[in-house]
Design a protein around this motif. Sequence first.
Motif, PDB file in Angstrom:
ATOM      1  N   VAL A   2      -0.521  12.201 -33.282  1.00  0.00           N
ATOM      2  CA  VAL A   2       0.473  13.278 -33.320  1.00  0.00           C
ATOM      3  C   VAL A   2      -0.067  14.514 -32.620  1.00  0.00           C
ATOM      4  O   VAL A   2       0.627  15.137 -31.804  1.00  0.00           O
ATOM      5  CB  VAL A   2       0.885  13.600 -34.779  1.00  0.00           C
ATOM      6  CG1 VAL A   2       1.649  14.908 -34.869  1.00  0.00           C
ATOM      7  CG2 VAL A   2       1.690  12.451 -35.368  1.00  0.00           C
ATOM      8  N   LEU A   3      -1.310  14.884 -32.919  1.00  0.00           N
ATOM      9  CA  LEU A   3      -1.908  16.062 -32.294  1.00  0.00           C
ATOM     10  C   LEU A   3      -1.990  15.896 -30.774  1.00  0.00           C
ATOM     11  O   LEU A   3      -1.607  16.803 -30.022  1.00  0.00           O
ATOM     12  CB  LEU A   3      -3.294  16.329 -32.875  1.00  0.00           C
ATOM     13  CG  LEU A   3      -4.049  17.505 -32.263  1.00  0.00           C
ATOM     14  CD1 LEU A   3      -3.300  18.817 -32.496  1.00  0.00           C
ATOM     15  CD2 LEU A   3      -5.463  17.573 -32.840  1.00  0.00           C
ATOM     16  N   LEU A   4      -2.465  14.747 -30.310  1.00  0.00           N
ATOM     17  CA  LEU A   4      -2.571  14.523 -28.866  1.00  0.00           C
ATOM     18  C   LEU A   4      -1.196  14.478 -28.199  1.00  0.00           C
ATOM     19  O   LEU A   4      -1.019  15.036 -27.106  1.00  0.00           O
ATOM     20  CB  LEU A   4      -3.354  13.247 -28.590  1.00  0.00           C
ATOM     21  CG  LEU A   4      -4.837  13.300 -28.966  1.00  0.00           C
ATOM     22  CD1 LEU A   4      -5.494  11.945 -28.744  1.00  0.00           C
ATOM     23  CD2 LEU A   4      -5.556  14.385 -28.199  1.00  0.00           C
ATOM     24  N   ALA A  62       4.336   7.338 -25.172  1.00  0.00           N
ATOM     25  CA  ALA A  62       3.213   6.636 -24.555  1.00  0.00           C
ATOM     26  C   ALA A  62       1.913   6.943 -25.284  1.00  0.00           C
ATOM     27  O   ALA A  62       1.124   6.032 -25.583  1.00  0.00           O
ATOM     28  CB  ALA A  62       3.096   7.024 -23.071  1.00  0.00           C
ATOM     29  N   VAL A  63       1.671   8.210 -25.585  1.00  0.00           N
ATOM     30  CA  VAL A  63       0.448   8.588 -26.304  1.00  0.00           C
ATOM     31  C   VAL A  63       0.410   7.917 -27.678  1.00  0.00           C
ATOM     32  O   VAL A  63      -0.597   7.317 -28.079  1.00  0.00           O
ATOM     33  CB  VAL A  63       0.347  10.127 -26.447  1.00  0.00           C
ATOM     34  CG1 VAL A  63      -0.747  10.528 -27.417  1.00  0.00           C
ATOM     35  CG2 VAL A  63       0.128  10.770 -25.086  1.00  0.00           C
ATOM     36  N   LEU A  64       1.522   7.992 -28.400  1.00  0.00           N
ATOM     37  CA  LEU A  64       1.559   7.436 -29.745  1.00  0.00           C
ATOM     38  C   LEU A  64       1.416   5.915 -29.776  1.00  0.00           C
ATOM     39  O   LEU A  64       0.996   5.347 -30.781  1.00  0.00           O
ATOM     40  CB  LEU A  64       2.843   7.869 -30.469  1.00  0.00           C
ATOM     41  CG  LEU A  64       2.902   9.353 -30.827  1.00  0.00           C
ATOM     42  CD1 LEU A  64       4.306   9.755 -31.234  1.00  0.00           C
ATOM     43  CD2 LEU A  64       1.892   9.676 -31.926  1.00  0.00           C
ATOM     44  N   SER A  65       1.738   5.269 -28.666  1.00  0.00           N
ATOM     45  CA  SER A  65       1.615   3.802 -28.622  1.00  0.00           C
ATOM     46  C   SER A  65       0.167   3.346 -28.776  1.00  0.00           C
ATOM     47  O   SER A  65      -0.089   2.196 -29.131  1.00  0.00           O
ATOM     48  CB  SER A  65       2.201   3.264 -27.308  1.00  0.00           C
ATOM     49  OG  SER A  65       1.358   3.530 -26.203  1.00  0.00           O
ATOM     50  N   PHE A  66      -0.771   4.235 -28.525  1.00  0.00           N
ATOM     51  CA  PHE A  66      -2.191   3.894 -28.638  1.00  0.00           C
ATOM     52  C   PHE A  66      -2.757   4.184 -30.030  1.00  0.00           C
ATOM     53  O   PHE A  66      -3.947   3.957 -30.278  1.00  0.00           O
ATOM     54  CB  PHE A  66      -3.013   4.656 -27.596  1.00  0.00           C
ATOM     55  CG  PHE A  66      -2.668   4.254 -26.193  1.00  0.00           C
ATOM     56  CD1 PHE A  66      -3.116   3.052 -25.663  1.00  0.00           C
ATOM     57  CD2 PHE A  66      -1.847   5.064 -25.417  1.00  0.00           C
ATOM     58  CE1 PHE A  66      -2.785   2.675 -24.375  1.00  0.00           C
ATOM     59  CE2 PHE A  66      -1.519   4.698 -24.111  1.00  0.00           C
ATOM     60  CZ  PHE A  66      -1.983   3.497 -23.589  1.00  0.00           C
TER      61      PHE A  66
END
Length: 136
Positions: free
Chosen positions: A12-14, A130-134
């Motif tokens: 979430v932060l990223l 996309a970020v959260l997918s990781f």
Amino acid sequence: MPRLSGVNLLGVLLAAIVMFFVGYIFYGMLFSSQWMTARGYTADLAKDANPAWMAGGFLIELVLAFGLGWVLKLKGAKGLAACVSTALMLAVVVAFPILAYDFVYGFYHYLPGLMVDWGHILVSLGLAGAVLSFFD
């Protein structure tokens, strides 16, 4: 990693950081004149703006990133394609109509400004997905 309602808080932060910088690129670099015209702002108003409001803007990004992470979790979206497509779907069916309220009911019916807002949301949510997918 710490979680809230099953959502990875580092993700979430990223995602929020990415969204915040997309906003900077859209509103601060690429489309600032179109957005200012759409809102009826002048350069004098912009230079007098209090930068402390940026913290509030980042808080909005955190809430959006968490909400997106929560929806992805509830939906069971896993992997890059599923997370990005879910984020883009939310942009189209939730965020776009909400942004359109100001365009329809506000004083400035300036289509390029609406397109800047929509583009920002589309890119921001897509990249956040996309970020959260990781971070499952």
